[in-house]
Design an enzyme around this catalytic site. Structure first.
Site, short mmCIF file in Angstrom:
data_model
loop_
_atom_site.label_atom_id
_atom_site.label_comp_id
_atom_site.label_asym_id
_atom_site.label_seq_id
_atom_site.Cartn_x
_atom_site.Cartn_y
_atom_site.Cartn_z
N GLU A 78 36.27 34.27 47.64
CA GLU A 78 36.27 35.53 48.37
C GLU A 78 34.92 36.23 48.25
O GLU A 78 34.18 36.01 47.29
CB GLU A 78 37.36 36.46 47.83
CG GLU A 78 38.77 35.94 48.04
CD GLU A 78 39.82 36.89 47.51
OE1 GLU A 78 40.98 36.79 47.96
OE2 GLU A 78 39.50 37.74 46.66
N ARG A 171 55.87 42.08 39.65
CA ARG A 171 56.44 42.46 38.35
C ARG A 171 55.88 43.82 37.97
O ARG A 171 54.99 44.34 38.64
CB ARG A 171 56.05 41.44 37.29
CG ARG A 171 54.53 41.21 37.23
CD ARG A 171 54.12 40.17 36.20
NE ARG A 171 52.74 39.78 36.33
CZ ARG A 171 51.70 40.44 35.87
NH1 ARG A 171 51.90 41.59 35.24
NH2 ARG A 171 50.47 40.00 36.02
#
Length: 556
Positions: A78, A171
């Site tokens: 990226e 989470r």
């Protein structure tokens, strides 16, 4: 994400993992690029390639760490934003199509691509941008039909004000207590409600009302690591552990108690300290106070480093970015002066404890060299070395002479500076020394581990060592040995970068080790010639074990 209107950072996210192909994709994106493990987390399996020449070594290192940590070395490539902030949004969604954002957290201050300070709300964030971040995070969750707790992470470009989707963690995060502090909600309870099929306890507008009046929260992660050695993880038994008192505005989430062993096989985080204040400034003040009450002896920790961040002008001003530590390296790693009162207190603590314990086995031992042999009031001498001194050339002995002149009354001399009629008292249970100097009262906690003394005084920690006097070393024929590079912790040898006979320069990589699932490069402390490779790839080493040896430069 793009289809859902969530902005994504330019990059390659495909399955082709051929190194040449990945480099070609990096060149299309434009350097610098971020190499990131698909299954990564906690900063592991991430490397930055600043130029084409860096690409293959950084790719190799990232893949190696990813395989070790996650059993998978598939990488993303990226665009790396040079002045980024790491801002994430806590979201919750249920099976009834409800999805809310519980505010954002700024997690920009990091080392090894791993967060060490998180705060909410994010400082200096325009309210329009904040609302847009929340909206995009909710859109990301709804786009995949998500249910439960999640964290949508964004890279925020400080230069342009743009932000880009980075990833979603499905989470609760390590830093979720920050969000609990600014919403007043128990997010684990929310998880249970959603898992049972219930609806979210609050609407978005109710959450925003809560956040508007709950103030500012900051979390710091307490790690067993040595910031002065590039944050190398440390391990060992927690000899002494004292935490700040918990209140509604000070919270400690800890996984260890005194006597526990911090293993080299797991992440070195010992605890999380979370504070809240009405404003960011008041939260920082409360954080400084709480850190000043945190005492750990055993493994080296990052607590003193966190204290320095708390007084850094850029941090106080909210000028944060992921490169914060490197940008402010000079201020954050500047060595502080150890006052002579610290050495005086150390010596006084040894004497007082010895006096209390008499002939019993005692905590501190008796490392002082006795001058004279009478059993009454006698002069004692201690020689100390400041363990925080660096480089090695800065290390100097500090000599303390102490003479008892009455019950709990002492004359003390530190390198010739004299204190007369110092009254000292010891609380054996708390290991606290209370001393009354002329015009000064000091209270210190002193812990001695076989001559390695840790002293807590006025909110700071000092590490000093009882030293064998130079005259005694010469008499005993003890020689200084500085020809080996030692393992800083229990570790596994991943790679050896030099050979016997190699000529190396200072800071050149020698060995790459793995400990606590993280790779660390051991660099040469000096120019020299390698005389021996002590351990090879795959070897398991104890802390303090020699890794390589240098040829001696003189006959010594």
């Amino acid at each position: 994400m793009t289809a859902a209107g969530v902005p994504c950072i330019p990059g390659y996210h495909g399955s082709n993992q051929d190194p040449m192909f990945l480099k070609a994709e990096a060149e299309k994106i434009g350097f610098p690029v971020l190499l990131k493990a698909v299954k990564g987390g906690g900063g592991k399996g991430m490397r930055i390639a600043m130029s084409p020449g860096d690409f293959f070594p950084q790719l190799k290192s990232a893949k190696s760490e990813a395989r070790s940590s996650f059993g998978d070395d598939v990488m993303l490539v990226e665009k790396y934003i040079t002045t980024p902030r790491h801002i994430e949004v806590q979201i919750f969604a249920d099976k009834h199509s409800n999805c809310v954002a519980l505010g954002e957290r700024d997690c920009s201050i990091q080392r090894r691509h791993q967060k060490i300070i998180e705060e909410s709300p994010a400082p200096h964030l325009d309210e329009t941008v904040r609302q847009d971040l929340w909206a995009k995070a909710r859109a990301a969750a709804l786009a995949v039909g998500y249910e439960g707790a999640g964290t949508v992470e964004f890279i925020f470009d400080n230069e342009t004000g743009q932000f880009f989707f980075m990833e979603m963690n499905t989470r609760l995060q390590v830093e979720h207590p920050v969000t609990e502090m600014v919403t007043g909600e128990d997010l684990v309870r929310w998880q249970i409600i959603v898992a049972e099929g219930g609806q979210l306890p609050l609407r978005q507008d109710e959450i925003e009302e809560r956040i508007a009046c709950m103030g500012h929260a900051i979390e710091v992660r307490i790690y067993a690591e040595n910031p002065d050695l590039n944050f190398t993880p440390d391990s060992g038994r927690l000899i002494h552990l004292r935490t700040p008192a918990s209140t509604e505005d000070v919270r400690v989430d800890a996984g260890y108690i005194a006597g526990d062993e911090v293993s080299s096989h797991y992440d070195p985080m010992i605890a999380k300290l979370i504070v809240r204040g009405h404003t960011r400034a008041s939260a920082i003040r409360r954080l400084r106070t709480a850190l000043g009450h945190y005492e750990i002896v055993g493994p080296i920790t990052n607590i003193e480093f966190l204290k320095k961040i708390c007084v850094n002008e850029a941090f106080l001003a909210g000028e944060v970015e992921t490169g914060f530590i490197e940008k402010h390296r000079h201020q954050l790693f500047e060595k502080s002066h150890t006052s002579i009162e610290v050495f005086a207190q150390a010596a006084l603590g040894l004497i007082l404890h010895e006096t209390v314990e008499q002939r019993k086995d005692n905590l501190f031992g008796s490392p002082g060299a006795v001058v004279g042999f009478a059993s009454g009031y006698q002069q004692r001498e201690f020689v100390f070395i400041d363990k925080a001194a660096t480089p090695a050339s800065d290390i100097a002995e500090t000599r303390v002479q102490i003479q008892q002149i009455g019950p709990n009354i002492y004359d003390i001399s530190v390198n010739g500076s004299k204190y007369s009629a110092v009254e000292g008292q010891l609380d054996l249970e708390s290991r606290t020394i209370t001393s009354y100097y002329p015009h000064l009262r000091l209270e210190s906690t002193i812990i001695n581990d076989e001559g390695n003394i840790t002293l807590f005084q006025r909110g700071l920690q000092y590490r000093i060592q009882c030293s064998t006097p130079t005259w005694m070393e010469k008499a005993l024929g003890i020689k200084e040995v500085a020809t080996s590079v030692l393992a800083p912790m229990p570790c596994k040898i991943l790679r050896v970068e030099v050979e016997t006979g190699s000529t190396v320069k200072k800071d050149q990589p020698l060995v790459v080790i793995e400990s606590m699932k993280m790779e660390t490069v051991i660099r040469s402390p000096q120019d020299g010639v390698i005389s021996k490779i002590v351990h090879q790839t795959g070897d398991l080493c104890k802390a303090g074990t020699a890794l390589v040896e240098f040829e001696r430069t003189d006959e010594g």
